[in-house]
Design a protein around this motif. Structure first.
Motif, PDB file in Angstrom:
ATOM      1  N   MET A   1       0.854  -1.063   0.070  1.00 33.29           N
ATOM      2  CA  MET A   1       0.004   0.033   0.049  1.00 33.29           C
ATOM      3  C   MET A   1       0.896   1.347   0.024  1.00 33.29           C
ATOM      4  O   MET A   1       0.583   2.146  -0.550  1.00 33.29           O
ATOM      5  CB  MET A   1      -0.875  -0.093   1.280  1.00 33.29           C
ATOM      6  N   GLU A   2       1.923   1.157   1.089  1.00 31.98           N
ATOM      7  CA  GLU A   2       2.724   2.313   0.904  1.00 31.98           C
ATOM      8  C   GLU A   2       3.500   2.637  -0.401  1.00 31.98           C
ATOM      9  O   GLU A   2       3.693   4.093  -0.789  1.00 31.98           O
ATOM     10  CB  GLU A   2       3.874   1.932   2.029  1.00 31.98           C
ATOM     11  N   ALA A   3       3.761   1.828  -1.197  1.00 31.13           N
ATOM     12  CA  ALA A   3       4.576   1.799  -2.533  1.00 31.13           C
ATOM     13  C   ALA A   3       3.569   2.532  -3.551  1.00 31.13           C
ATOM     14  O   ALA A   3       3.756   3.529  -4.242  1.00 31.13           O
ATOM     15  CB  ALA A   3       4.824   0.425  -3.339  1.00 31.13           C
ATOM     16  N   MET A   4       2.184   2.281  -3.372  1.00 29.97           N
ATOM     17  CA  MET A   4       1.162   2.479  -4.195  1.00 29.97           C
ATOM     18  C   MET A   4       1.093   4.184  -3.933  1.00 29.97           C
ATOM     19  O   MET A   4       0.798   5.113  -4.868  1.00 29.97           O
ATOM     20  CB  MET A   4      -0.149   1.987  -4.107  1.00 29.97           C
ATOM     21  N   GLU A   5       1.054   4.561  -2.717  1.00 33.56           N
ATOM     22  CA  GLU A   5       1.061   5.815  -2.280  1.00 33.56           C
ATOM     23  C   GLU A   5       1.994   6.679  -3.008  1.00 33.56           C
ATOM     24  O   GLU A   5       1.955   7.882  -3.103  1.00 33.56           O
ATOM     25  CB  GLU A   5       0.677   6.129  -0.781  1.00 33.56           C
ATOM     26  N   ARG A   6       3.240   6.223  -2.565  1.00 32.10           N
ATOM     27  CA  ARG A   6       4.532   6.870  -3.230  1.00 32.10           C
ATOM     28  C   ARG A   6       4.433   7.109  -4.740  1.00 32.10           C
ATOM     29  O   ARG A   6       4.552   8.095  -5.198  1.00 32.10           O
ATOM     30  CB  ARG A   6       5.829   6.159  -2.970  1.00 32.10           C
ATOM     31  N   ARG A   7       3.986   6.023  -5.514  1.00 30.39           N
ATOM     32  CA  ARG A   7       3.492   6.349  -6.944  1.00 30.39           C
ATOM     33  C   ARG A   7       2.494   7.503  -7.190  1.00 30.39           C
ATOM     34  O   ARG A   7       2.915   8.482  -8.247  1.00 30.39           O
ATOM     35  CB  ARG A   7       3.458   5.004  -7.464  1.00 30.39           C
ATOM     36  N   LYS A   8       1.468   7.463  -6.280  1.00 29.22           N
ATOM     37  CA  LYS A   8       0.768   8.309  -6.693  1.00 29.22           C
ATOM     38  C   LYS A   8       0.973   9.722  -6.455  1.00 29.22           C
ATOM     39  O   LYS A   8       0.864  10.485  -7.021  1.00 29.22           O
ATOM     40  CB  LYS A   8      -0.846   8.077  -5.846  1.00 29.22           C
ATOM     41  N   THR A   9       2.017   9.897  -5.396  1.00 28.43           N
ATOM     42  CA  THR A   9       2.451  11.249  -4.819  1.00 28.43           C
ATOM     43  C   THR A   9       3.548  11.634  -6.117  1.00 28.43           C
ATOM     44  O   THR A   9       3.310  12.855  -6.349  1.00 28.43           O
ATOM     45  CB  THR A   9       3.070  11.270  -3.338  1.00 28.43           C
ATOM     46  N   ALA A  10       4.191  10.805  -6.361  1.00 31.94           N
ATOM     47  CA  ALA A  10       5.103  11.031  -7.624  1.00 31.94           C
ATOM     48  C   ALA A  10       4.390  11.674  -8.789  1.00 31.94           C
ATOM     49  O   ALA A  10       4.660  12.444  -9.444  1.00 31.94           O
ATOM     50  CB  ALA A  10       6.001   9.819  -7.795  1.00 31.94           C
ATOM     51  N   ALA A  11       3.329  10.857  -9.308  1.00 36.03           N
ATOM     52  CA  ALA A  11       2.459  10.963 -10.355  1.00 36.03           C
ATOM     53  C   ALA A  11       1.801  12.496 -10.138  1.00 36.03           C
ATOM     54  O   ALA A  11       1.776  13.227 -11.319  1.00 36.03           O
ATOM     55  CB  ALA A  11       1.330  10.034 -10.731  1.00 36.03           C
ATOM     56  N   ASP A  12       1.483  12.590  -9.092  1.00 33.60           N
ATOM     57  CA  ASP A  12       0.781  14.196  -8.670  1.00 33.60           C
ATOM     58  C   ASP A  12       1.925  15.055  -8.910  1.00 33.60           C
ATOM     59  O   ASP A  12       1.704  16.335  -9.467  1.00 33.60           O
ATOM     60  CB  ASP A  12       0.386  14.050  -7.290  1.00 33.60           C
ATOM     61  N   ARG A  13       3.113  14.949  -8.562  1.00 35.05           N
ATOM     62  CA  ARG A  13       4.136  15.891  -8.618  1.00 35.05           C
ATOM     63  C   ARG A  13       4.474  16.127 -10.176  1.00 35.05           C
ATOM     64  O   ARG A  13       4.395  17.527 -10.517  1.00 35.05           O
ATOM     65  CB  ARG A  13       5.657  15.382  -8.054  1.00 35.05           C
ATOM     66  N   VAL A  14       4.316  15.188 -10.868  1.00 36.97           N
ATOM     67  CA  VAL A  14       4.834  15.344 -12.224  1.00 36.97           C
ATOM     68  C   VAL A  14       3.564  16.141 -13.147  1.00 36.97           C
ATOM     69  O   VAL A  14       3.658  16.716 -13.955  1.00 36.97           O
ATOM     70  CB  VAL A  14       4.954  14.027 -12.969  1.00 36.97           C
ATOM     71  N   ARG A  15       2.444  15.797 -12.761  1.00 33.91           N
ATOM     72  CA  ARG A  15       1.077  16.578 -13.225  1.00 33.91           C
ATOM     73  C   ARG A  15       1.136  17.898 -12.945  1.00 33.91           C
ATOM     74  O   ARG A  15       0.957  18.614 -13.659  1.00 33.91           O
ATOM     75  CB  ARG A  15       0.042  15.738 -12.603  1.00 33.91           C
ATOM     76  N   VAL A  16       1.781  18.280 -11.741  1.00 37.50           N
ATOM     77  CA  VAL A  16       1.589  19.662 -11.257  1.00 37.50           C
ATOM     78  C   VAL A  16       2.868  20.420 -12.229  1.00 37.50           C
ATOM     79  O   VAL A  16       2.632  21.366 -12.706  1.00 37.50           O
ATOM     80  CB  VAL A  16       2.007  19.770  -9.592  1.00 37.50           C
ATOM     81  N   ALA A  17       3.981  19.813 -12.349  1.00 39.57           N
ATOM     82  CA  ALA A  17       4.839  20.290 -13.071  1.00 39.57           C
ATOM     83  C   ALA A  17       4.575  20.232 -14.581  1.00 39.57           C
ATOM     84  O   ALA A  17       4.939  21.471 -15.210  1.00 39.57           O
ATOM     85  CB  ALA A  17       6.353  19.530 -13.025  1.00 39.57           C
ATOM     86  N   GLU A  18       3.583  19.596 -15.134  1.00 38.21           N
ATOM     87  CA  GLU A  18       3.223  19.650 -16.417  1.00 38.21           C
ATOM     88  C   GLU A  18       2.323  20.798 -16.437  1.00 38.21           C
ATOM     89  O   GLU A  18       2.372  21.583 -17.436  1.00 38.21           O
ATOM     90  CB  GLU A  18       2.420  18.416 -16.893  1.00 38.21           C
ATOM     91  N   GLY A  19       1.489  21.026 -15.644  1.00 38.27           N
ATOM     92  CA  GLY A  19       0.366  22.339 -15.663  1.00 38.27           C
ATOM     93  C   GLY A  19       1.411  23.549 -15.397  1.00 38.27           C
ATOM     94  O   GLY A  19       1.053  24.412 -15.983  1.00 38.27           O
ATOM     95  N   VAL A  20       2.654  23.513 -14.702  1.00 35.79           N
ATOM     96  CA  VAL A  20       3.140  24.689 -14.612  1.00 35.79           C
ATOM     97  C   VAL A  20       3.875  24.934 -15.885  1.00 35.79           C
ATOM     98  O   VAL A  20       4.004  26.284 -16.279  1.00 35.79           O
ATOM     99  CB  VAL A  20       4.382  24.547 -13.508  1.00 35.79           C
TER     100      VAL A  20
END
Length: 80
Positions: A1-20
């Motif tokens: 479960m923790e690995a999935m949460e880390r992957r989601k957080t990582a994907a969120d960071r990339v999405r934010v960067a794409e928006g920027v």
């Protein structure tokens, strides 16, 4: 479960960067400035916990001068 949460957080960071990156691209275009190499640095997105960096890239002297003009106009309070 923790690995999935880390992957989601990582994907969120990339999405934010794409928006920027898109926001920068659109904002600069309003002033006639196009940075052809504007992108997310792919190396900074590697690994389990990426910290995406925005790569402003390379531009020709004309583009750099236009960017300087826009900054000077904003500094002096004049909208181009």
């Amino acid at each position: 479960m923790e690995a999935m949460e880390r992957r989601k957080t990582a994907a969120d960071r990339v999405r934010v960067a794409e928006g920027v990156v898109e926001q920068l691209r659109e904002g600069l275009a309003e002033f006639g400035v196009k940075l052809p190499s504007l992108r997310i640095d792919p190396v900074s997105c590697a690994g389990d916990e990426p910290t995406p960096l925005v790569d402003l890239g390379r531009c020709n002297i004309g583009t750099a001068l236009r960017l300087c003009e826009v900054l000077a106009e904003k500094e002096s309070g004049h909208d181009g």
